[in-house]
Design a protein around this motif. Structure first.
Motif, PDB file in Angstrom:
ATOM      1  N   ALA A 281       0.811  -1.216   0.000  1.00 41.09           N
ATOM      2  CA  ALA A 281       0.000   0.000   0.000  1.00 41.09           C
ATOM      3  C   ALA A 281       0.846   1.268   0.000  1.00 41.09           C
ATOM      4  O   ALA A 281       0.293   2.369   0.074  1.00 41.09           O
ATOM      5  CB  ALA A 281      -0.942   0.007   1.208  1.00 41.09           C
TER       6      ALA A 281
ATOM      7  N   MET B 146       2.375   4.548  -0.806  1.00 40.68           N
ATOM      8  CA  MET B 146       1.652   5.495  -1.651  1.00 40.68           C
ATOM      9  C   MET B 146       2.334   5.785  -2.983  1.00 40.68           C
ATOM     10  O   MET B 146       1.676   6.185  -3.948  1.00 40.68           O
ATOM     11  CB  MET B 146       1.400   6.778  -0.871  1.00 40.68           C
TER      12      MET B 146
ATOM     13  N   HIS C 128       0.676   3.969  -5.824  1.00 42.66           N
ATOM     14  CA  HIS C 128      -0.721   4.256  -6.151  1.00 42.66           C
ATOM     15  C   HIS C 128      -0.962   5.688  -6.628  1.00 42.66           C
ATOM     16  O   HIS C 128      -1.817   5.920  -7.472  1.00 42.66           O
ATOM     17  CB  HIS C 128      -1.601   3.961  -4.936  1.00 42.66           C
ATOM     18  N   TYR C 129      -0.179   6.641  -6.076  1.00 44.64           N
ATOM     19  CA  TYR C 129      -0.475   8.044  -6.373  1.00 44.64           C
ATOM     20  C   TYR C 129       0.715   8.805  -6.959  1.00 44.64           C
ATOM     21  O   TYR C 129       0.642  10.011  -7.161  1.00 44.64           O
ATOM     22  CB  TYR C 129      -1.001   8.734  -5.106  1.00 44.64           C
TER      23      TYR C 129
ATOM     24  N   PRO D 224       2.094   3.470   4.095  1.00 46.44           N
ATOM     25  CA  PRO D 224       1.205   2.411   3.624  1.00 46.44           C
ATOM     26  C   PRO D 224      -0.260   2.755   3.839  1.00 46.44           C
ATOM     27  O   PRO D 224      -0.927   2.213   4.729  1.00 46.44           O
ATOM     28  CB  PRO D 224       1.636   1.198   4.464  1.00 46.44           C
ATOM     29  N   THR D 225      -0.772   3.655   3.018  1.00 43.15           N
ATOM     30  CA  THR D 225      -2.142   4.138   3.177  1.00 43.15           C
ATOM     31  C   THR D 225      -2.770   4.334   1.801  1.00 43.15           C
ATOM     32  O   THR D 225      -2.134   4.859   0.894  1.00 43.15           O
ATOM     33  CB  THR D 225      -2.162   5.485   3.926  1.00 43.15           C
ATOM     34  N   LEU D 226      -4.028   3.938   1.663  1.00 44.10           N
ATOM     35  CA  LEU D 226      -4.770   4.217   0.444  1.00 44.10           C
ATOM     36  C   LEU D 226      -5.658   5.427   0.672  1.00 44.10           C
ATOM     37  O   LEU D 226      -6.374   5.498   1.661  1.00 44.10           O
ATOM     38  CB  LEU D 226      -5.613   3.011   0.031  1.00 44.10           C
ATOM     39  N   GLY D 227      -5.611   6.372  -0.235  1.00 42.89           N
ATOM     40  CA  GLY D 227      -6.333   7.624  -0.113  1.00 42.89           C
ATOM     41  C   GLY D 227      -5.530   8.708  -0.784  1.00 42.89           C
ATOM     42  O   GLY D 227      -4.305   8.803  -0.568  1.00 42.89           O
ATOM     43  N   VAL D 228      -6.170   9.516  -1.620  1.00 40.85           N
ATOM     44  CA  VAL D 228      -5.436  10.511  -2.405  1.00 40.85           C
ATOM     45  C   VAL D 228      -5.116  11.717  -1.534  1.00 40.85           C
ATOM     46  O   VAL D 228      -5.964  12.592  -1.313  1.00 40.85           O
ATOM     47  CB  VAL D 228      -6.243  10.941  -3.649  1.00 40.85           C
TER      48      VAL D 228
ATOM     49  N   SER E 103       1.681  11.770   1.180  1.00 40.96           N
ATOM     50  CA  SER E 103       2.177  10.784   2.134  1.00 40.96           C
ATOM     51  C   SER E 103       2.735  11.478   3.382  1.00 40.96           C
ATOM     52  O   SER E 103       3.156  12.641   3.329  1.00 40.96           O
ATOM     53  CB  SER E 103       3.282   9.950   1.472  1.00 40.96           C
TER      54      SER E 103
END
Length: 360
Positions: free
Chosen positions: A63, A65, A68-69, A150-154, A157
């Motif tokens: 996860a 970031m 993912h982002y 390690p976080t999901l969310g836009v 970090s």
């Protein structure tokens, strides 16, 4: 050298260090040195755990970031073995200041550019035997920052890694200083004004890959990007800025938010101007370039960047038609710029702009 830098040092034992590649096997970005630099950042402690340590893999949470982002930025610079076997860096503080600008745009933490130059010098000194002596070979330096929370969310970090890795390299292009063939894209775009085109972030390069593969299939080395709105005005090549010698003027597109401000670009602007060359930063349309080539006014085209320094362009492929530049020969200005810049970078030439930093 590192005792006063608040950096711990863990050396690889001499009997466990890597075998260094021969000069004819260097490639680009293939071999990596024994050591690297690493430090971490979080909101509570800021930058901490700064260390020069053995080159190693990271273990990251799935996860993290960065995956993912896209919070990832980097720089590219080189260490040179030059006059009297001394080691030099070329404009390293400018690279770290540009990285701080990238960090600001990408909502990432900044750092002291001056301190980072000192740390880099210590790392290079430790790895001094990795700096090649062969003609045209250098030690490439890749500072990088990535988001590791390690976080999901836009959102930005809260945790980052900053690291520097090193690799001995030969010529970036197989053609060396011979003119390359460039594909001009009028369908896909790299960046838009107001976006992150002026930032050295990984997403910019990911966006260029598809068109780059098309260019390679057409026998071209790189892509020359046009503006995103009108597909008319020239911006930059995938890995470098671009210059056109038309008549008595040396022309390059201006930095208006969608082009990376290359340090080699800036060095060329300053160096050429000091020779009395009429240097102009302005919008230039692809139709103007091709018309100048047809009339014989276009004398030279070349790219500028850390990896290749000066990369002459001998052919432009646009709308399925090949346009030959200067009979596919390297021009005198390209040759002089490459010769002078490399001489400055290695300490053989006077450095009136104070660009050179001696490692030790």
């Amino acid at each position: 050298m590192w005792e006063d830098l608040e950096v711990t040092v863990e050396k690889v034992p001499a009997d466990k260090r890597k075998e260094k590649p021969s000069a004819d096997k260097l490639g680009f970005g293939v071999h990596f040195t024994d050591h690297m630099f690493l430090m971490k950042w979080d909101r509570e402690r800021g930058w901490h755990d700064s260390k020069i340590c053995p080159y190693h893999d990271f273990t990251l949470n799935p996860a993290a970031m960065v995956f993912h982002y896209g919070q990832a930025i980097f720089e590219g610079l080189k260490a040179y073995r030059g006059k009297d076997n001394q080691l030099f860096l070329f404009r390293p503080k400018d690279n770290f200041e540009r990285m701080n600008n990238s960090a600001l745009r990408m909502c990432m933490p900044r750092f002291s550019a001056e301190k980072m130059v000192k740390i880099l010098k210590a790392l290079i000194y430790l790895e001094k035997d990795w700096v090649p002596a062969a003609e045209g070979a250098t030690l490439y330096i890749r500072p990088t920052m990535i988001a590791t929370e390690p976080t999901l969310g836009v959102k930005p970090s809260g945790v980052y890694y900053f690291y520097i890795i090193l690799c001995p390299v030969g010529a970036y292009y197989a053609e060396g200083c011979n003119p390359t063939k460039i594909y001009i894209s009028d369908e896909y775009v790299r960046a838009v004004k107001g976006g992150v085109g002026s930032v050295k972030t990984g997403g910019n390069y990911a966006a260029s890959l598809y068109m780059s593969e098309i260019a390679k299939k057409a026998g071209c080395t790189q892509v020359l990007w046009l503006d995103a709105c009108e597909h008319k005005y020239i911006e930059e090549v995938g890995t470098s800025n671009i210059f056109f010698k038309i008549g008595d003027q040396l022309i390059t597109p201006p930095l208006e938010g969608s082009i990376l401000g290359g340090l080699t670009r800036d060095s060329v602007l300053k160096l050429a101007a000091s020779w009395g060359v009429d240097v102009v930063e302005r919008q230039i349309a692809i139709d103007e370039v091709l018309a100048a080539n047809e009339s014989g006014q276009l004398q030279e085209v070349f790219g500028t960047g850390t990896a290749a320094v000066i990369s002459p362009v001998g052919e432009l492929l646009y709308k399925d038609r090949t346009h030959v530049i200067n009979n596919c020969q390297t021009g005198p200005l390209s040759t002089r710029l490459l010769t002078e810049l490399q001489a400055i970078q290695k300490g053989y030439q006077d450095d009136p702009f104070r660009w050179l930093v001696r490692v030790a």
